[in-house]
Design an enzyme around this catalytic site. Structure first.
Site, PDB file in Angstrom:
ATOM      1  N   CYS A  87       0.965  -1.409  -0.190  1.00 17.34           N
ATOM      2  CA  CYS A  87       0.058  -0.276  -0.151  1.00 17.34           C
ATOM      3  C   CYS A  87       0.972   1.099  -0.141  1.00 17.34           C
ATOM      4  O   CYS A  87       1.658   1.569  -1.228  1.00 17.34           O
ATOM      5  CB  CYS A  87      -1.002  -0.182   1.144  1.00 17.34           C
ATOM      6  SG  CYS A  87      -2.188   0.795   1.289  1.00 17.34           S
ATOM      7  N   HIS A 105      -3.217  -5.807   1.193  1.00 19.98           N
ATOM      8  CA  HIS A 105      -2.254  -5.669   2.244  1.00 19.98           C
ATOM      9  C   HIS A 105      -2.633  -7.443   2.897  1.00 19.98           C
ATOM     10  O   HIS A 105      -3.255  -7.643   3.722  1.00 19.98           O
ATOM     11  CB  HIS A 105      -3.769  -4.909   3.704  1.00 19.98           C
ATOM     12  CG  HIS A 105      -3.283  -3.828   3.665  1.00 19.98           C
ATOM     13  ND1 HIS A 105      -2.153  -2.964   4.342  1.00 19.98           N
ATOM     14  CD2 HIS A 105      -4.061  -2.555   2.446  1.00 19.98           C
ATOM     15  CE1 HIS A 105      -2.089  -1.343   4.085  1.00 19.98           C
ATOM     16  NE2 HIS A 105      -3.223  -1.267   3.439  1.00 19.98           N
ATOM     17  N   GLU A 111      -0.608  -8.762   5.266  1.00 19.10           N
ATOM     18  CA  GLU A 111      -0.484  -8.595   6.004  1.00 19.10           C
ATOM     19  C   GLU A 111      -1.570  -8.668   7.196  1.00 19.10           C
ATOM     20  O   GLU A 111      -2.038  -8.998   8.791  1.00 19.10           O
ATOM     21  CB  GLU A 111       0.303  -7.225   6.726  1.00 19.10           C
ATOM     22  CG  GLU A 111       0.374  -6.470   6.564  1.00 19.10           C
ATOM     23  CD  GLU A 111      -0.784  -5.133   5.876  1.00 19.10           C
ATOM     24  OE1 GLU A 111      -1.110  -4.352   6.135  1.00 19.10           O
ATOM     25  OE2 GLU A 111      -0.246  -5.774   4.368  1.00 19.10           O
TER      26      GLU A 111
END
Length: 231
Positions: A86, A195, A197
């Site tokens: 991002c 994302h 994560e």
């Protein structure tokens, strides 16, 4: 143990999430501050998401000039794996480690959703655990995630196989050719807008074909680099 640095800039939001993903993959997460001029002997670096410097000037522009990025650029050019997520993707583009730029979403609104992606390239340090064409689902949250470049660069990026991820079913921001992530020519630097994560622990990430105990589609990026570094 493999050490993966996670950089925090003023305004970074997802550094702890990225560090958790690194630890769940089996590596040691090393905190790096934007003013650091020493990468603390890390084997790879993650630039996490957020709004570094409040997105002033251009998203990622100020962060790309920080002391730590001087060292990241140096090591990346020498082959160290680097992942930008991002805002981290925006920083890598502003630092000229990745082609193109990220601009305002074509619908002019911030978007937050679970996003399906196609894994296009699997020979980077961050994608070796996937199979070509595999579909994964990870969260997406951005206001300036529209990947653009000039036509000649787009032809080169496509022709040289630098597209790593594409949006599936729905293009959330107007990115050219549904591009969600790219890599540099060497393949060791990867940036993506969604994302991974936030999809690393069963039961807490987006639900995909894995069912109610799924939600770990993003973990593959972090286990991939660990496998590559351990050999």
């Amino acid at each position: 143990m493999v050490k993966i640095g996670v950089v925090t800039f003023p305004g970074t939001l997802d550094d702890r999430d990225a560090a958790r993903a690194v630890r769940l993959a089996g590596a040691e997460a090393v905190e790096l501050w934007h003013k650091d001029e020493d990468l603390k002997s890390v084997d790879a670096v993650v630039l996490p998401g957020g709004f570094s410097y409040g997105d002033y000037l251009r998203c990622g522009a100020i962060s790309s000039l920080s002391p730590v990025m001087g060292k990241v650029i140096e090591r990346a050019k020498a082959g160290m794996p680097v992942l930008g997520i991002c805002n981290g993707f925006q920083v890598l583009c502003e630092a000229h480690l990745l082609p193109g730029a990220l601009i305002r979403n074509d619908h002019q609104k911030f978007i937050c959703r679970d996003q399906k992606l196609e894994v296009v390239r699997t020979d980077t340090p961050w994608t070796s655990k996937f199979t070509a064409g595999q579909e994964i689902t990870v969260p997406l949250k951005n206001g300036e995630g529209n990947f653009v470049c000039d036509p000649d660069d787009l032809e080169r990026i496509e022709g040289e196989g630098q597209v790593v991820f594409r949006y599936r079913e729905f293009n959330p921001n107007g990115s050219m050719n549904d591009i969600a992530g790219v890599c540099n020519e060497a393949g060791n630097v990867v940036g993506l807008m969604p994302h991974p994560e936030h999809a690393v622990e069963a039961g807490f990430g987006p639900q995909s074909e894995a069912g109610p105990h799924g939600g770990t589609d993003g973990l593959g990026l972090f286990t991939s680099v660990l496998t590559q570094l351990v050999g």
